[in-house]
Design a protein around this motif. Structure first.
Motif, PDB file in Angstrom:
ATOM      1  N   VAL A 139       5.308   7.534  -4.968  1.00 42.64           N
ATOM      2  CA  VAL A 139       4.696   8.618  -4.217  1.00 42.64           C
ATOM      3  C   VAL A 139       3.534   9.108  -5.080  1.00 42.64           C
ATOM      4  O   VAL A 139       3.697   9.343  -6.283  1.00 42.64           O
ATOM      5  N   ILE A 140       2.362   9.252  -4.460  1.00 41.11           N
ATOM      6  CA  ILE A 140       1.133   9.600  -5.175  1.00 41.11           C
ATOM      7  C   ILE A 140       0.358  10.621  -4.347  1.00 41.11           C
ATOM      8  O   ILE A 140       0.355  10.560  -3.121  1.00 41.11           O
ATOM      9  N   ALA A 141      -0.342  11.525  -5.034  1.00 38.39           N
ATOM     10  CA  ALA A 141      -1.300  12.420  -4.372  1.00 38.39           C
ATOM     11  C   ALA A 141      -2.692  11.827  -4.609  1.00 38.39           C
ATOM     12  O   ALA A 141      -3.103  11.627  -5.748  1.00 38.39           O
ATOM     13  N   VAL A 142      -3.408  11.524  -3.518  1.00 38.32           N
ATOM     14  CA  VAL A 142      -4.736  10.912  -3.618  1.00 38.32           C
ATOM     15  C   VAL A 142      -5.757  11.845  -2.968  1.00 38.32           C
ATOM     16  O   VAL A 142      -5.523  12.314  -1.851  1.00 38.32           O
ATOM     17  N   PRO A 143      -6.869  12.127  -3.656  1.00 42.00           N
ATOM     18  CA  PRO A 143      -7.901  12.928  -2.997  1.00 42.00           C
ATOM     19  C   PRO A 143      -8.248  12.308  -1.644  1.00 42.00           C
ATOM     20  O   PRO A 143      -8.528  11.108  -1.550  1.00 42.00           O
ATOM     21  N   SER A 144      -8.206  13.119  -0.594  1.00 43.72           N
ATOM     22  CA  SER A 144      -8.412  12.611   0.762  1.00 43.72           C
ATOM     23  C   SER A 144      -9.730  11.872   0.915  1.00 43.72           C
ATOM     24  O   SER A 144      -9.819  10.887   1.652  1.00 43.72           O
ATOM     25  N   GLY A 145     -10.760  12.297   0.200  1.00 44.00           N
ATOM     26  CA  GLY A 145     -12.051  11.624   0.259  1.00 44.00           C
ATOM     27  C   GLY A 145     -12.056  10.259  -0.400  1.00 44.00           C
ATOM     28  O   GLY A 145     -13.027   9.511  -0.273  1.00 44.00           O
ATOM     29  N   ASN A 146     -10.985   9.911  -1.102  1.00 47.16           N
ATOM     30  CA  ASN A 146     -10.900   8.622  -1.804  1.00 47.16           C
ATOM     31  C   ASN A 146     -10.094   7.577  -1.029  1.00 47.16           C
ATOM     32  O   ASN A 146      -9.644   6.587  -1.610  1.00 47.16           O
ATOM     33  N   LYS A 147      -9.918   7.781   0.266  1.00 48.21           N
ATOM     34  CA  LYS A 147      -9.092   6.842   1.038  1.00 48.21           C
ATOM     35  C   LYS A 147      -9.621   5.409   0.935  1.00 48.21           C
ATOM     36  O   LYS A 147      -8.850   4.478   0.667  1.00 48.21           O
ATOM     37  N   THR A 148     -10.914   5.216   1.106  1.00 48.60           N
ATOM     38  CA  THR A 148     -11.483   3.871   1.028  1.00 48.60           C
ATOM     39  C   THR A 148     -11.358   3.320  -0.385  1.00 48.60           C
ATOM     40  O   THR A 148     -10.960   2.165  -0.578  1.00 48.60           O
ATOM     41  N   ARG A 149     -11.677   4.144  -1.385  1.00 49.88           N
ATOM     42  CA  ARG A 149     -11.547   3.704  -2.783  1.00 49.88           C
ATOM     43  C   ARG A 149     -10.101   3.340  -3.105  1.00 49.88           C
ATOM     44  O   ARG A 149      -9.830   2.356  -3.800  1.00 49.88           O
ATOM     45  N   PHE A 150      -9.143   4.142  -2.601  1.00 48.96           N
ATOM     46  CA  PHE A 150      -7.733   3.844  -2.842  1.00 48.96           C
ATOM     47  C   PHE A 150      -7.360   2.509  -2.213  1.00 48.96           C
ATOM     48  O   PHE A 150      -6.690   1.683  -2.835  1.00 48.96           O
ATOM     49  N   SER A 151      -7.793   2.294  -0.981  1.00 44.25           N
ATOM     50  CA  SER A 151      -7.484   1.043  -0.290  1.00 44.25           C
ATOM     51  C   SER A 151      -8.031  -0.165  -1.060  1.00 44.25           C
ATOM     52  O   SER A 151      -7.343  -1.178  -1.225  1.00 44.25           O
ATOM     53  N   GLU A 152      -9.256  -0.052  -1.547  1.00 44.83           N
ATOM     54  CA  GLU A 152      -9.860  -1.140  -2.326  1.00 44.83           C
ATOM     55  C   GLU A 152      -9.105  -1.352  -3.631  1.00 44.83           C
ATOM     56  O   GLU A 152      -8.823  -2.490  -4.027  1.00 44.83           O
ATOM     57  N   HIS A 153      -8.781  -0.253  -4.319  1.00 47.55           N
ATOM     58  CA  HIS A 153      -8.035  -0.326  -5.581  1.00 47.55           C
ATOM     59  C   HIS A 153      -6.672  -0.989  -5.342  1.00 47.55           C
ATOM     60  O   HIS A 153      -6.272  -1.893  -6.091  1.00 47.55           O
ATOM     61  N   ALA A 154      -5.969  -0.542  -4.303  1.00 45.49           N
ATOM     62  CA  ALA A 154      -4.640  -1.073  -4.017  1.00 45.49           C
ATOM     63  C   ALA A 154      -4.690  -2.545  -3.629  1.00 45.49           C
ATOM     64  O   ALA A 154      -3.861  -3.342  -4.076  1.00 45.49           O
ATOM     65  N   THR A 155      -5.656  -2.916  -2.811  1.00 43.72           N
ATOM     66  CA  THR A 155      -5.767  -4.309  -2.385  1.00 43.72           C
ATOM     67  C   THR A 155      -5.943  -5.225  -3.597  1.00 43.72           C
ATOM     68  O   THR A 155      -5.292  -6.270  -3.698  1.00 43.72           O
ATOM     69  N   LYS A 156      -6.801  -4.804  -4.514  1.00 42.86           N
ATOM     70  CA  LYS A 156      -7.044  -5.615  -5.713  1.00 42.86           C
ATOM     71  C   LYS A 156      -5.814  -5.611  -6.626  1.00 42.86           C
ATOM     72  O   LYS A 156      -5.321  -6.660  -7.034  1.00 42.86           O
ATOM     73  N   GLY A 157      -5.301  -4.426  -6.952  1.00 37.12           N
ATOM     74  CA  GLY A 157      -4.167  -4.327  -7.875  1.00 37.12           C
ATOM     75  C   GLY A 157      -2.879  -4.887  -7.307  1.00 37.12           C
ATOM     76  O   GLY A 157      -2.111  -5.545  -8.015  1.00 37.12           O
ATOM     77  N   ASP A 158      -2.633  -4.638  -6.027  1.00 37.23           N
ATOM     78  CA  ASP A 158      -1.384  -5.107  -5.421  1.00 37.23           C
ATOM     79  C   ASP A 158      -1.303  -6.627  -5.356  1.00 37.23           C
ATOM     80  O   ASP A 158      -0.217  -7.194  -5.372  1.00 37.23           O
ATOM     81  N   SER A 159      -2.460  -7.285  -5.313  1.00 39.42           N
ATOM     82  CA  SER A 159      -2.441  -8.752  -5.296  1.00 39.42           C
ATOM     83  C   SER A 159      -1.833  -9.310  -6.590  1.00 39.42           C
ATOM     84  O   SER A 159      -1.266 -10.404  -6.589  1.00 39.42           O
ATOM     85  N   VAL A 160      -1.914  -8.537  -7.666  1.00 36.37           N
ATOM     86  CA  VAL A 160      -1.290  -8.958  -8.924  1.00 36.37           C
ATOM     87  C   VAL A 160       0.222  -9.016  -8.747  1.00 36.37           C
ATOM     88  O   VAL A 160       0.880  -9.963  -9.201  1.00 36.37           O
ATOM     89  N   PHE A 161       0.795  -7.998  -8.070  1.00 43.86           N
ATOM     90  CA  PHE A 161       2.243  -7.988  -7.866  1.00 43.86           C
ATOM     91  C   PHE A 161       2.688  -9.193  -7.027  1.00 43.86           C
ATOM     92  O   PHE A 161       3.718  -9.795  -7.315  1.00 43.86           O
ATOM     93  N   ILE A 162       1.895  -9.537  -6.021  1.00 41.21           N
ATOM     94  CA  ILE A 162       2.201 -10.715  -5.210  1.00 41.21           C
ATOM     95  C   ILE A 162       2.180 -11.967  -6.097  1.00 41.21           C
ATOM     96  O   ILE A 162       3.082 -12.805  -6.039  1.00 41.21           O
ATOM     97  N   ASP A 163       1.157 -12.074  -6.947  1.00 40.54           N
ATOM     98  CA  ASP A 163       1.067 -13.227  -7.843  1.00 40.54           C
ATOM     99  C   ASP A 163       2.224 -13.278  -8.838  1.00 40.54           C
ATOM    100  O   ASP A 163       2.593 -14.352  -9.311  1.00 40.54           O
ATOM    101  N   LEU A 164       2.792 -12.109  -9.156  1.00 45.00           N
ATOM    102  CA  LEU A 164       3.921 -12.049 -10.095  1.00 45.00           C
ATOM    103  C   LEU A 164       5.269 -12.190  -9.391  1.00 45.00           C
ATOM    104  O   LEU A 164       6.311 -12.066 -10.022  1.00 45.00           O
ATOM    105  N   GLY A 165       5.247 -12.453  -8.069  1.00 40.18           N
ATOM    106  CA  GLY A 165       6.486 -12.763  -7.364  1.00 40.18           C
ATOM    107  C   GLY A 165       6.939 -11.769  -6.316  1.00 40.18           C
ATOM    108  O   GLY A 165       7.983 -11.986  -5.685  1.00 40.18           O
ATOM    109  N   ALA A 166       6.200 -10.679  -6.102  1.00 36.25           N
ATOM    110  CA  ALA A 166       6.601  -9.723  -5.060  1.00 36.25           C
ATOM    111  C   ALA A 166       6.546 -10.383  -3.688  1.00 36.25           C
ATOM    112  O   ALA A 166       5.675 -11.218  -3.427  1.00 36.25           O
ATOM    113  N   VAL A 167       7.465 -10.001  -2.826  1.00 37.65           N
ATOM    114  CA  VAL A 167       7.509 -10.509  -1.462  1.00 37.65           C
ATOM    115  C   VAL A 167       6.439  -9.825  -0.618  1.00 37.65           C
ATOM    116  O   VAL A 167       5.756 -10.452   0.173  1.00 37.65           O
TER     117      VAL A 167
END
Length: 130
Positions: A8-36
């Motif tokens: 659970v995270i609090a994200v500045p509402s104006g950073n929705k696009t930045r958060f999405s970009e950050h998550a897409t890039k970072g979350d791909s690491v978890f997939i590469d490390l075996g996340a379903v």
């Protein structure tokens, strides 16, 4: 049985696009490390509670949105191996995956207010998602 890391995270509402970009890039690491799968949910109906709630838990301000996320791992062993790899990267940043580099992929939120934990599913109903 699967294993879940929840966040659970609090994200500045104006950073929705930045958060999405950050998550897409970072979350791909978890997939590469075996996340379903990894799911990032932008708060849409997050009511204020009388005693506690998601907003209070992360000290969200009026201009922040609560994000609820989870990573589904095939099992705890895969999750633990992924966490060990990320811990190794923290000790040796030059060997880290560049997608996890805070200079190249900065967090668009205050990481000190992130709440996380690992969970063993107790009850699962319905079909598995794609």
């Amino acid at each position: 049985m699967s294993y879940i890391d929840g966040f659970v995270i609090a994200v500045p509402s104006g950073n929705k696009t930045r958060f999405s970009e950050h998550a897409t890039k970072g979350d791909s690491v978890f997939i590469d490390l075996g996340a379903v799968r990894v799911v990032e949910c932008w708060g849409d109906d997050v009511p204020d509670g009388k005693m506690t709630d998601f907003r209070k838990a992360v000290q969200a301000t009026e201009d922040e949105t609560v994000v609820f996320s989870w990573i589904e791992w095939p099992d705890k062993a895969t999750r633990d191996a992924a966490h060990a790899k990320m811990s190794e990267w923290m000790q040796n940043p030059e060997k880290a995956d560049p997608r996890m580099d805070p200079q190249k992929n900065p967090m668009p939120f205050d990481g000190k207010r992130l709440i996380m934990g690992g969970f063993s599913p107790l009850v699962e109903l319905g079909k598995k998602g794609d």
